[in-house]
Design an enzyme around this catalytic site. Structure first.
Site, PDB file in Angstrom:
ATOM      1  N   ASP A 309       0.866  -1.171   0.000  1.00 34.58           N
ATOM      2  CA  ASP A 309       0.000   0.000   0.000  1.00 34.58           C
ATOM      3  C   ASP A 309       0.905   1.223   0.000  1.00 34.58           C
ATOM      4  OD1 ASP A 309      -2.159   1.669  -0.088  1.00 34.58           O
ATOM      5  OD2 ASP A 309      -3.211   0.768   1.594  1.00 34.58           O
TER       6      ASP A 309
HETATM    7  C1  BGC Z   1      -4.971   3.320  -0.034  1.00 33.45           C
HETATM    8  C2  BGC Z   1      -5.166   2.253  -1.090  1.00 33.45           C
HETATM    9  C3  BGC Z   1      -5.017   2.839  -2.467  1.00 33.45           C
HETATM   10  C4  BGC Z   1      -3.666   3.525  -2.566  1.00 33.45           C
HETATM   11  C5  BGC Z   1      -3.388   4.113  -3.934  1.00 33.45           C
HETATM   12  C6  BGC Z   1      -3.719   4.131  -0.267  1.00 33.45           C
HETATM   13  O1  BGC Z   1      -3.650   5.215   0.580  1.00 33.45           O
HETATM   14  O2  BGC Z   1      -4.931   2.709   1.237  1.00 33.45           O
HETATM   15  O3  BGC Z   1      -6.418   1.659  -0.945  1.00 33.45           O
HETATM   16  O4  BGC Z   1      -5.153   1.847  -3.431  1.00 33.45           O
HETATM   17  O5  BGC Z   1      -3.622   4.562  -1.603  1.00 33.45           O
HETATM   18  O6  BGC Z   1      -4.178   5.187  -4.211  1.00 33.45           O
END
Ligand code: BGC
Length: 790
Positions: A309
């Site tokens: 993530d």
């Molecule tokens: C979120 C994810 C997301 C990623 C990319 C993160 O902050 O937890 O769910 O896919 O950002 O945007």
């Protein structure tokens, strides 16, 4: 290629084009899976593997690590662009993928840099959070789950994939399948709610929809969008519902409740898994080789790639398990995180870690191998531009058939919570309708969070929907009334006036879209701001002569429309409002779908995918709880309950009304006794006993009455959304398989134990017919214990 559309004309144009289609087109939901490219998933083919081997041989260590590096794009006036220095990294072979960059033209340009100006000419991947649509926006996932209609959900994901891939995207960070039993957690809106069975159905449906079919066979078709199941694992178990917080779970609950939807995605062929920000009992997921190797690869046979993530690898430092970025990178790659999102940890430090012998080169090679295989399977080595197609982009952006499907999906996600004295549907011919409330004309909230490239000005609000539905002969008075969450009553007077003048009132209350989603947890799930006061003022003005509590008998119909991304605690509203329509955030066609329901052009049939508590203090409250040794009993002081609250929820899981009524009868089982490996058929007759056609979600729950471990009081193991005409009786049949009866025993084996079981079939988790059967013989072991959590 963005279409130029102008807000004023747009609402009418969107309404008319979709309404026209709606009249002609039967609302079919049969997804159109794209043609499978091969009989074997191209991802795992021997050719893909040989190809990856041969490329790997040519690569320097830095180029290899470059493939594991993913950077975010930056917004600009003309759309998303590579960040400063991004192109240079591409040229140097130090970038494998971008997130948040799209556009047929622009991705073509970047792909050209990668495939013509870098030494090895390896194409890029373009990823984005296409969560519930790309430009056409469908209902938020929680609302999609409320439809209890996996075919519809699959279809929405399919169309989203068609639109997104036409804009040069290869890969989405969806579905999010985190089970959430705490509605304070804002990201509950991104998932399917509290139930593992419903969550698994939605998870698999969305993977199939994005990727275009079963078992990843369609990967490589130009409109197959690679899916990512996230956030692995149990991110939704955040303590206190506070985002990013620690998760404290028993191993049994982890396996029973939280892990099934991820496994369902893996079984459906999902290509990516995203590790989660949280720790479970002290082990952060980005450092958990137990999760990412033992569970994911060994137990479930996952063959795709794991992406971190955003910044999740360097967060191992504040988690307190890595002293610096170098160590964090080592922990991440060892645990099994293949791609580093937005962190630059891998490109900054993995090279040194390999050169100094702290990690074997083979660890990097196997991660790169996976990335190369995926790029090969997409056909990007043959034609790096095949997803960047300006003609397809023009053809599919906001295509009328997409808007139509978005409206059909939106209607299916609406849940009718209350309808006293048949307040709804409203007549279309009053002289005046008042549309009141801070969300009544909020386009952005109608779209819902994570709306990709959705444009608020291309979105129908409830106000626009009501106006379009009643036409020019009815006077529609709009009053905002109050802000969503601040103490300001200056708009109350206008709201009262509107309510007093109108013949019917639509009051739109709830949360802004930004009040749920990432980093948007709330400590209270009550109606925010002064909206309850606004409701009181409107109810009172609508019927000034009677006491507030008498509104159920008001001759002036008042419908409350809720917009929110979580369960809300609304006891007073539930008592006082004559009618309540739960509309969540429904996307581009929000207002049209709500108007269809308000005026009876569509009979609502959605059901709650989450329990609605009476007050925040009742959390956690979910239907599939364990019974305890002292189940709640009002007549007995020493039982499990609160002094100041009933034990029941305000609205149970699976709840939702209709403009018609359904009566259940004749619940029958194919056998009263089965062996542990056998299946059983359960049938019930469902009669549409009212005066309208409508949908009902028939729900099947089971309980193992006496088991070696304490089982939930009931578990959902089947559901069917059926349509029926007035007077119709439909026989609904379910098959209960051993898997539905299985539990994790004390050794954590997955087993079916002999004994009696109760079957519940009904309209929600709290209102069902029951029957019993017995499983005879020995314990049946379906799966050995997983390796112990570490
Ligand atoms: C979120 C994810 C997301 C990623 C990319 C993160 O902050 O937890 O769910 O896919 O950002 O945007």
């Amino acid at each position: 290629m963005k279409r130029k559309l102008f807000p004023a004309a747009l609402a009418a144009a969107l309404w008319t084009s979709v309404s026209g289609l709606l009249a002609q087109t039967p609302p079919a939901v049969t997804p159109a899976p794209i043609q499978a490219q091969t009989r074997e998933s191209p991802l795992f083919s021997a050719r893909a593997s040989q190809f990856a081997d041969s490329v790997l041989k040519l690569m320097t260590l830095d180029e290899k690590i470059g493939q594991l590096n993913q950077s975010p794009g930056e917004g600009s006036q003309t759309g998303p662009r590579a960040p400063a220095g991004g192109e240079a990294l591409v040229r140097a072979g130090r970038m494998g993928s971008f997130l948040g960059i799209w556009g047929a033209d622009y991705t073509r340009g970047l792909q050209r840099v990668a495939t013509q100006e870098s030494r090895l000419k390896i194409p890029l991947l373009f990823a984005m959070d296409v969560i519930h649509g790309f430009r056409t926006i469908y209902p938020v996932p929680l609302a999609e789950a409320a439809s209890f209609d996996p075919a519809r959900v699959e279809f929405s994901a399919r169309q989203a994939a068609v639109e997104a891939t036409a804009h040069g995207l290869h890969w989405t960070f969806a579905p999010m399948v985190d089970i959430a039993r705490d509605p304070r957690w804002g990201r509950i809106v991104e998932g399917a709610g509290e139930d593992p069975y419903l969550g698994s159905s939605m998870s698999a449906a969305r993977v199939r929809g994005f990727q275009g079919g079963d078992s990843a066979l369609s990967i490589g078709a130009p409109d197959a969008l690679l899916a990512t199941v996230k956030h692995f694992a149990a991110y939704g178990g955040a303590e206190g519902g506070r985002d990013y917080n620690t998760v404290e779970l028993s191993e049994r609950t982890l396996w029973e409740t939280y892990l099934p939807p991820y496994e369902a995605a893996v079984k459906a062929g999902v290509v990516f898994v995203m590790s989660s920000f949280n720790d479970i009992g002290g082990t952060p997921s980005h450092a958990s080789d137990w999760l990412l190797r033992d569970v994911l690869r060994e137990r479930w046979g996952f063959k795709g790639a794991v992406v971190s993530d955003w910044g999740g690898i360097s967060e191992l430092i504040p988690h307190g398990v890595a002293a610096n970025r170098g160590e964090a990178g080592i922990l991440g790659i060892r645990a099994g995180v293949d791609i580093d999102m937005s962190d630059n940890v891998y490109i900054d430090s993995l090279g040194a870690a390999v050169r100094s012998g702290r990690i074997p080169q083979a660890l990097v090679d196997s991660a790169v191998h996976r990335v190369l295989r995926i790029k090969y399977a997409l056909g990007l080595f043959q034609d790096p531009y095949r997803f960047s197609d300006v003609a397809r982009e023009r053809r599919y952006t906001l295509a009328p058939e997409h808007l139509l499907a978005s409206r059909l999906a939106a209607r299916e996600g609406i849940v009718l919570l209350k309808n006293s004295s048949k307040t709804l549907p409203l007549r279309k011919d009053p002289r005046t309708i008042a549309v009141i409330g801070p969300l009544a004309d909020d386009r952005r909230s109608s779209l819902g969070g994570w709306a990709a490239d959705g444009h608020p000005e291309e979105t129908l609000t409830v106000l626009a929907g009501v106006r379009a539905a009643v036409g020019p002969s009815v006077k529609v008075i709009y009053a905002r009334g109050s802000p969503v969450d601040t103490a300001d009553t200056t708009g109350f007077a206008a709201a009262r006036d509107a309510a007093a003048q109108a013949d019917a009132i639509v009051l739109v209350l709830g949360e802004r879209e930004s009040m749920s989603g990432e980093a948007s947890s709330r400590s209270s799930i009550a109606l925010p701001g002064f909206q309850l006061e606004l409701a009181r003022a409107v109810f009172h003005a609508a019927k000034p002569s009677a006491a507030f509590v008498q509104t159920d008998t008001t001759p002036k119909p008042i419908a409350v429309v809720l917009m929110n991304g979580r369960a809300l605690a609304i006891p007073e509203l539930a008592r006082e409002a004559p009618a309540i329509v739960e509309s969540w955030f429904l996307g581009s066609q929000h207002g049209a779908a709500v108007a269809d329901v308000l005026f009876g052009d569509y009979n609502p049939g959605g059901k709650l995918p989450v329990t609605f508590p009476r007050v925040t203090g009742q959390i956690p409250i979910y239907y599939n709880h364990r019974n305890t040794g002292r189940p709640s009993d009002t007549a007995n002081h020493y039982t499990s309950k609160y002094l100041d609250l009933p034990s029941s929820p305000l609205f149970p899981f699976g709840y939702g009304l209709s403009y018609t009524t359904f009566s259940y009868s004749n619940l029958r089982l194919s056998s009263a006794t089965i062996g542990a490996g056998d299946s059983l058929e359960v049938s019930v007759d469902v009669r549409n006993s009212g005066d309208r056609g409508g949908d009902e979600v028939v729900q099947l729950y089971v309980r193992d009455d006496v088991a070696s471990v304490e089982e939930p009081v009931k578990r959902l193991v089947g559901f069917q959304r059926i349509a029926s005409r007035p007077g119709d009786t439909r026989t609904v049949t379910f098959r209960i398989r051993p898997e539905s009866l299985a539990l994790y025993d004390r050794q954590m084996r997955r087993v079916v134990e002999p004994g009696t079981f109760t079957v519940y079939v009904g309209t929600n988790s709290d209102d069902a017919l029951t029957a019993h059967f017995t499983v005879t013989g020995d314990v049946l072991v379906l799966a050995p214990p997983p390796t112990r959590f570490r």
